[in-house]
Design an enzyme around this catalytic site. Structure first.
Site, PDB file in Angstrom:
ATOM      1  N   LYS A   1       0.807  -1.231   0.000  1.00 21.12           N
ATOM      2  CA  LYS A   1       0.000   0.000   0.000  1.00 21.12           C
ATOM      3  C   LYS A   1       0.833   1.271   0.000  1.00 21.12           C
ATOM      4  O   LYS A   1       0.428   2.279  -0.587  1.00 21.12           O
ATOM      5  CB  LYS A   1      -0.986  -0.012   1.162  1.00 21.12           C
ATOM      6  CG  LYS A   1      -1.941  -1.224   1.151  1.00 21.12           C
ATOM      7  CD  LYS A   1      -2.666  -1.417  -0.180  1.00 21.12           C
ATOM      8  CE  LYS A   1      -3.248  -2.816  -0.300  1.00 21.12           C
ATOM      9  NZ  LYS A   1      -3.688  -3.164  -1.664  1.00 21.12           N
TER      10      LYS A   1
ATOM     11  N   PHE B   1      -7.707  10.638   9.191  1.00 21.01           N
ATOM     12  CA  PHE B   1      -8.905   9.804   9.091  1.00 21.01           C
ATOM     13  C   PHE B   1     -10.036  10.627   8.474  1.00 21.01           C
ATOM     14  O   PHE B   1     -10.417  11.674   8.996  1.00 21.01           O
ATOM     15  CB  PHE B   1      -9.325   9.289  10.473  1.00 21.01           C
ATOM     16  CG  PHE B   1     -10.569   8.442  10.448  1.00 21.01           C
ATOM     17  CD1 PHE B   1     -10.588   7.239   9.758  1.00 21.01           C
ATOM     18  CD2 PHE B   1     -11.719   8.850  11.120  1.00 21.01           C
ATOM     19  CE1 PHE B   1     -11.738   6.457   9.728  1.00 21.01           C
ATOM     20  CE2 PHE B   1     -12.870   8.066  11.090  1.00 21.01           C
ATOM     21  CZ  PHE B   1     -12.879   6.871  10.402  1.00 21.01           C
ATOM     22  N   ILE B   2     -10.522  10.175   7.327  1.00 22.31           N
ATOM     23  CA  ILE B   2     -11.615  10.865   6.640  1.00 22.31           C
ATOM     24  C   ILE B   2     -12.929  10.351   7.237  1.00 22.31           C
ATOM     25  O   ILE B   2     -13.215   9.159   7.169  1.00 22.31           O
ATOM     26  CB  ILE B   2     -11.596  10.576   5.112  1.00 22.31           C
ATOM     27  CG1 ILE B   2     -10.196  10.820   4.508  1.00 22.31           C
ATOM     28  CG2 ILE B   2     -12.662  11.381   4.386  1.00 22.31           C
ATOM     29  CD1 ILE B   2      -9.740  12.241   4.490  1.00 22.31           C
TER      30      ILE B   2
ATOM     31  N   ARG C   1      -7.651  -6.783 -10.388  1.00 21.91           N
ATOM     32  CA  ARG C   1      -8.415  -7.991 -10.746  1.00 21.91           C
ATOM     33  C   ARG C   1      -9.806  -7.579 -11.222  1.00 21.91           C
ATOM     34  O   ARG C   1     -10.189  -6.413 -11.088  1.00 21.91           O
ATOM     35  CB  ARG C   1      -8.585  -8.868  -9.507  1.00 21.91           C
ATOM     36  CG  ARG C   1      -9.331  -8.120  -8.398  1.00 21.91           C
ATOM     37  CD  ARG C   1      -9.791  -8.986  -7.237  1.00 21.91           C
ATOM     38  NE  ARG C   1     -10.718  -8.264  -6.387  1.00 21.91           N
ATOM     39  CZ  ARG C   1     -10.379  -7.445  -5.390  1.00 21.91           C
ATOM     40  NH1 ARG C   1      -9.120  -7.209  -5.115  1.00 21.91           N
ATOM     41  NH2 ARG C   1     -11.314  -6.834  -4.676  1.00 21.91           N
TER      42      ARG C   1
ATOM     43  N   ARG D   1     -25.884  -8.503  -2.988  1.00 16.45           N
ATOM     44  CA  ARG D   1     -25.198  -9.786  -2.796  1.00 16.45           C
ATOM     45  C   ARG D   1     -26.066 -10.666  -1.904  1.00 16.45           C
ATOM     46  O   ARG D   1     -26.375 -10.302  -0.770  1.00 16.45           O
ATOM     47  CB  ARG D   1     -23.834  -9.580  -2.136  1.00 16.45           C
ATOM     48  CG  ARG D   1     -22.879  -8.786  -3.005  1.00 16.45           C
ATOM     49  CD  ARG D   1     -21.481  -8.916  -2.464  1.00 16.45           C
ATOM     50  NE  ARG D   1     -20.596  -7.975  -3.141  1.00 16.45           N
ATOM     51  CZ  ARG D   1     -19.285  -7.964  -2.989  1.00 16.45           C
ATOM     52  NH1 ARG D   1     -18.706  -8.839  -2.171  1.00 16.45           N
ATOM     53  NH2 ARG D   1     -18.535  -7.088  -3.633  1.00 16.45           N
TER      54      ARG D   1
HETATM   55  C1  MV4 Z   1      -9.739   5.064   5.387  1.00 16.58           C
HETATM   56  C2  MV4 Z   1     -10.907   5.569   5.989  1.00 16.58           C
HETATM   57  C3  MV4 Z   1     -10.888   6.854   6.456  1.00 16.58           C
HETATM   58  N1  MV4 Z   1      -9.768   7.602   6.366  1.00 16.58           N
HETATM   59  N2  MV4 Z   1      -8.652   5.853   5.303  1.00 16.58           N
HETATM   60  C4  MV4 Z   1     -11.314   0.632   4.655  1.00 16.58           C
HETATM   61  C5  MV4 Z   1     -10.880  -0.349   3.661  1.00 16.58           C
HETATM   62  C6  MV4 Z   1      -9.556   0.064   3.216  1.00 16.58           C
HETATM   63  N3  MV4 Z   1      -9.492  -0.043   1.790  1.00 16.58           N
HETATM   64  C7  MV4 Z   1      -9.388   1.479   3.671  1.00 16.58           C
HETATM   65  N4  MV4 Z   1     -10.546   1.788   4.467  1.00 16.58           N
HETATM   66  C8  MV4 Z   1     -10.726   3.015   4.981  1.00 16.58           C
HETATM   67  N5  MV4 Z   1      -9.661   3.833   4.887  1.00 16.58           N
HETATM   68  C9  MV4 Z   1      -8.677   7.069   5.808  1.00 16.58           C
HETATM   69  N6  MV4 Z   1      -7.571   7.837   5.755  1.00 16.58           N
HETATM   70  C10 MV4 Z   1     -12.008   4.739   6.074  1.00 16.58           C
HETATM   71  C11 MV4 Z   1     -11.913   3.443   5.585  1.00 16.58           C
HETATM   72  C12 MV4 Z   1     -13.103   2.669   5.773  1.00 16.58           C
HETATM   73  C13 MV4 Z   1     -13.884   2.254   4.707  1.00 16.58           C
HETATM   74  C14 MV4 Z   1     -13.537   2.537   3.402  1.00 16.58           C
HETATM   75  C15 MV4 Z   1     -14.313   2.111   2.369  1.00 16.58           C
HETATM   76  C16 MV4 Z   1     -15.455   1.412   2.627  1.00 16.58           C
HETATM   77  C17 MV4 Z   1     -15.820   1.095   3.901  1.00 16.58           C
HETATM   78  C18 MV4 Z   1     -15.042   1.508   4.958  1.00 16.58           C
HETATM   79  C19 MV4 Z   1     -15.436   1.200   6.249  1.00 16.58           C
HETATM   80  C20 MV4 Z   1     -14.655   1.607   7.275  1.00 16.58           C
HETATM   81  C21 MV4 Z   1     -13.496   2.332   7.048  1.00 16.58           C
END
Ligand code: MV4
Length: 447
Positions: free
Chosen positions: A116, A202-203, A292, A336
């Site tokens: 990542k 953190f978004i 993928r 799903r």
């Molecule tokens: C984040 C985020 C908020 N801020 N990164 C979750 C899966 C992984 N691909 C990254 N994820 C997240 N990264 C930052 N900086 C919130 C998530 C996240 C999330 C993202 C997509 C779909 C569902 C989610 C559920 C919880 C947290």
């Protein structure tokens, strides 16, 4: 074009790939574990090879056994589907050593997006918007505290070897940093054998919107619009749709251009998905790239009227893409259908399906490998069908989905059908008013 493709997968996606191969005049080889003897992918392929006992490590994840099946059937390409070995760079490499075309990107491209931090560095260099945070790996607590203070709380700790939600820790205030830091490192080491951690702002309450992309062997790339996958539970997607109800033509233009930049930066070959987080102001940030075909590729197929598996095979065979982008002409939603009990914390519910009738009619598509009398083995994932509807508008698609869900008969096991029925009636869902935290706060059992 290929003569014969071995499908290194099971379930609905194996069947989905077999269907396209038939339409392209390509012979197919199924592989299966002893738990999948009665699966439809075994029946519909031209040839089938049993490769081992039920555990994935001894069957669908076992590279030597799969390569043996390739050799005895004389296949000239392998389609990995999703999950299992689809993003395993070593597997793609081994295919190359055997002179077998891996239908997907190169081992280098898989590796680059699999780590990542490397993926993020690549995207930053390419000018793709990324989430503010540390520059690469953070190796000690003190540096971590400094970065966190600089970007401002809340922050999120992510494992560089993680992805799909694994190995993440949110830290709301400085007092919690140290303990979360230790936990994140320990968990990452245990889960991935790699304790590399990086830090991001953190978004809060983001939407998960991803762009489907395709790139050919000649360096040309295009986008095929977006999917909204914000309806998730514990990082498992439950509903996906295209277009996103949050999308605007301007945002699509910008996100599409960013996704193409991402492809161009690595001369991406194959179909893929660039995942973004989108905040309430419509700022978007690169999250991950999936190298993928994905479960939810079907909603894109429905709105642009396009066979993505066919495109994938053509790209692997060296056919150039048109180079133009594709825009949604319809609205599609996928639910799903999992063998899980939504009233019991979505607990898996394997077993024998005594009666199965799938919905039909105009604008309804069901991708499934199951049938009446089929027994769902407990070893693999619980998805038993994808119900996809398409209509001119989102409202019509929701109405059609409600109608289709009402027609679904699955007896003998529990499924997520009742969950989807309640969701389709939810006012916020109907208004397109949701983000990735939606299912944390919505109490569907009392809805
Ligand atoms: C984040 C985020 C908020 N801020 N990164 C979750 C899966 C992984 N691909 C990254 N994820 C997240 N990264 C930052 N900086 C919130 C998530 C996240 C999330 C993202 C997509 C779909 C569902 C989610 C559920 C919880 C947290």
């Amino acid at each position: 074009m290929f003569r014969k493709i071995l499908i290194a997968n099971r379930g609905e996606i194996a069947l989905r790939i077999i269907r396209t191969c038939k339409e392209m005049g390509i012979k197919t080889v199924a592989i299966y574990s002893t738990a999948d003897r009665d699966s439809l992918h075994v029946r519909f392929a031209d040839e089938a090879v049993c490769i081992g006992p039920p555990p994935s490590a001894e069957s669908y994840l076992n590279i030597p056994r799969i390569m043996a099946a390739v050799e005895i059937t004389n296949a000239d390409a392998i389609h990995p589907g999703y999950g299992f070995l689809a993003e395993n760079a070593t597997f793609a490499e081994v295919c190359g050593e055997y002179g077998i075309k891996f239908i997907g990107p190169t081992p280098e491209q898989i590796r680059r997006m699999g780590d990542k931090i490397t993926a993020k560095e690549t995207m930053l260099a390419a000018g793709v918007p990324c989430i503010p945070g540390s520059e690469g790996l953070v190796t000690d607590l003190k540096t971590g505290l400094g970065v966190a203070r600089e970007v401002g709380y809340p922050i999120i700790l992510k494992a560089t070897a993680g992805g799909g939600g694994k190995g993440m820790r949110i830290v709301w205030k400085e007092a919690d940093f140290e303990s979360q830091w230790e936990t994140a490192r320990r968990e990452a080491q245990a889960a991935f054998g790699n304790d590399g951690i990086y830090i991001e702002k953190f978004i809060e309450e983001p939407r998960h919107i991803e762009i489907q992309v395709a790139g050919d062997q000649y360096g040309k790339a295009c986008h095929l619009s977006e999917r909204d996958c914000s309806i998730q539970r514990r990082h498992q997607k439950l509903v996906e749709e295209s277009p996103s109800p949050f999308m605007t033509p301007e945002l699509r233009e910008k996100m599409g251009a960013a996704a193409i930049k991402a492809c161009n930066a690595i001369y991406y070959e194959g179909v893929g998905t660039v995942e973004f987080l989108v905040d309430k102001y419509r700022n978007f940030y690169f999250m991950e790239m999936n190298t993928r075909i994905q479960v939810e590729h079907t909603v894109t197929e429905e709105v642009i009227d396009f066979d993505l598996i066919k495109e994938q095979i053509k790209i692997a065979a060296g056919v150039p893409i048109s180079g133009r982008n594709y825009f949604p002409e319809m609205h599609a939603i996928e639910c799903r259908i999992n063998a899980e009990d939504p009233f019991n914390d979505f607990r898996p519910s394997p077993g024998r399906i005594t009666s199965f009738h799938s919905p039909k009619g105009h604008g309804v598509r069901v991708d499934t490998h199951v049938y009446s009398g089929y027994t769902i083995p407990p070893y693999y994932d619980s998805m038993i069908a994808k119900l996809i509807v398409r209509a001119r508008t989102r409202d019509e698609a929701i109405t059609k989905m409600e109608r289709a869900l009402d027609e679904f008969i699955v007896e003998g096991i529990k499924t997520t059908v009742p969950f989807h029925q309640k969701l389709m009636q939810n006012e916020d869902f109907r208004k397109g008013n949701f983000h990735t935290g939606f299912l944390n706060t919505w109490d569907f059992k009392n809805a």
